[in-house]
Design an enzyme around this catalytic site. Structure first.
Site: not given
Ligand code: PLP
Length: 386
Positions: A72, A145, A173, A193, A195, A319
């Site tokens: 993010t 995602n 993703q 990212s 995780h 989210c």
């Molecule tokens: N972008 C996508 C496509 C995601 O799937 C996610 C998380 O689900 C994010 C951004 C956000 O990443 P983070 O959880 O590291 O903030």
């Protein structure tokens, strides 16, 4: 009751070897990477090792990688640093892009949101026709995602390069699941990212192609080559480096594993549960993603039923769950509200097995039968069928 985790697009379980690699930096190696004594230097060299691990996977130089506090944050950084003229993005981006764009629009930045077709692929012609004199950035996600659709990144990258427009892709993703070479794909900026590929939460990275001018987004100290202030999350960064290296050690075997589980799941569901619709592109899609709409019922009901049986899945993006609004992605691919509400996202990861797929399908078959038996929509459908 055993837990079956099939929500790997939301987050993943940390790998033991990643956890082990991080531990020293949470305990004895607690130095600040900016300090000049050896404890600080140890932290600094651990960060630099992680930078090499990321750069190798993406095929870029180490000085083109900066670490951030999340995917993010990396997305916010890109959009806030550009913050002028006109930005092109798509209607199915993650909220980390869409909400930031909305915020920027309030500050006078112009944003075009490109439509997608019924498979979730961006309308490339619309994208091409949307560029203007003042277009500064194209930001299109690598893979979605919710429905897993992979975008024509290479073509978009070539187009952006030809028109001298910066190209950013949110690859949160995609990284860890498919091969990515930023040079071959003409990518200027890429978000990832940890995780999502069995690394720790709260740490991400941004690839910034050499020569790309980005002003700092977070102001403060001189960390990360003056691009991202703040004392580094050393253990997190070490975890990101270790997890990306492990993820790509045998990416084709990982890919194959996910594909076999996903295809088996699709096959079983199609065989045993009527009135369904598979969402997303059938071929150009993430190997572990299965998003299916079950007609006449609500995804939340399915999730609750699965939870009682120890299964963790999702009815949309992590989210947005908790909100009753239908997913913006499912609406953008043209689903009715009924089908959008009846969607279930199952995303496989490295620890899932075929036996787990069997268990999930068996439980789903019963849950869906029960929910349909209570559904007025299903009753109406049966009446009309008579
Ligand atoms: N972008 C996508 C496509 C995601 O799937 C996610 C998380 O689900 C994010 C951004 C956000 O990443 P983070 O959880 O590291 O903030």
């Amino acid at each position: 009751m055993n837990r079956i985790y099939v929500d790997n697009a939301a987050t993943t379980k940390i790998e033991d070897r990643v956890f082990e690699a991080m531990l020293p930096y949470l305990k004895e190696e607690y130095g600040n990477a900016s300090s000049i004594y050896s404890l600080g230097k140890n932290a600094k060299s651990a960060i630099e090792k992680a930078r090499v691990q990321v750069a190798k996977v993406l095929n870029c130089d180490t000085n083109e990688i900066i670490f951030t506090g999340s995917g993010t944050e990396a997305n916010n950084m890109v959009l806030n640093c550009v913050k002028k003229g006109h930005i092109i993005t798509s209607k199915i981006e993650h909220p980390a892009i869409l909400e930031t764009c909305k915020h920027l629009e309030k500050q006078g930045v112009k944003v075009t949101y490109i439509n997608v077709d019924e498979d979730g692929t961006v309308d490339f012609d619309e994208l091409k026709n949307s560029i203007r004199e003042d277009t500064t950035l194209i930001s299109i996600m690598f893979a979605n995602n919710e429905i897993g659709t992979i975008q024509p990144i290479k073509e978009i990258g070539e187009f952006a390069k030809k028109h001298n427009i910066l190209f950013h892709t949110d690859a949160v993703q995609a990284v860890g699941n498919i091969d990515i070479d930023v040079k071959k794909l003409n990518i200027d900026l890429l978000t990832l990212s940890a995780h999502k590929f069995n690394g720790p939460k709260g740490v991400g990275a941004l690839y910034i192609k050499k020569g790309t001018k980005l002003t700092p987004f977070i102001h403060g100290g001189h960390q990360e080559n003056n691009k991202r202030a703040g004392t580094e999350n050393v253990a997190g960064i070490v975890g990101l480096g270790a997890s990306i290296e492990l993820a790509y050690k045998d990416i084709s075997a990982h890919n194959k594993h996910l594909l076999s589980l996903r295809d088996y799941y699709f096959e079983q569901i199609k065989k045993r549960i009527p009135h369904i619709k598979i969402n997303g592109h059938l071929k150009n899609r993430l190997p572990g993603n299965a998003n299916i709409s079950f007609r006449f019922i609500e995804g939340e009901g399915i999730l609750l039923g699965l939870d009682q049986k120890g299964v963790c899945a999702s009815s949309g993006s992590a989210c947005t769950s908790g909100s009753l609004d239908p997913s913006h992605v499912l609406l953008a691919i043209g689903l009715s509200h009924e089908l959008a509400h009846g969607s279930l996202r199952v995303t496989f990861g490295k620890y899932n097995t075929k036996e787990e797929v069997d268990y999930v399908v068996n439980e789903l078959e019963m849950i869906i039968k029960n929910l349909r038996n209570m559904s007025p929509l299903y009753e109406k459908f049966l009446e009309e069928e008579k």
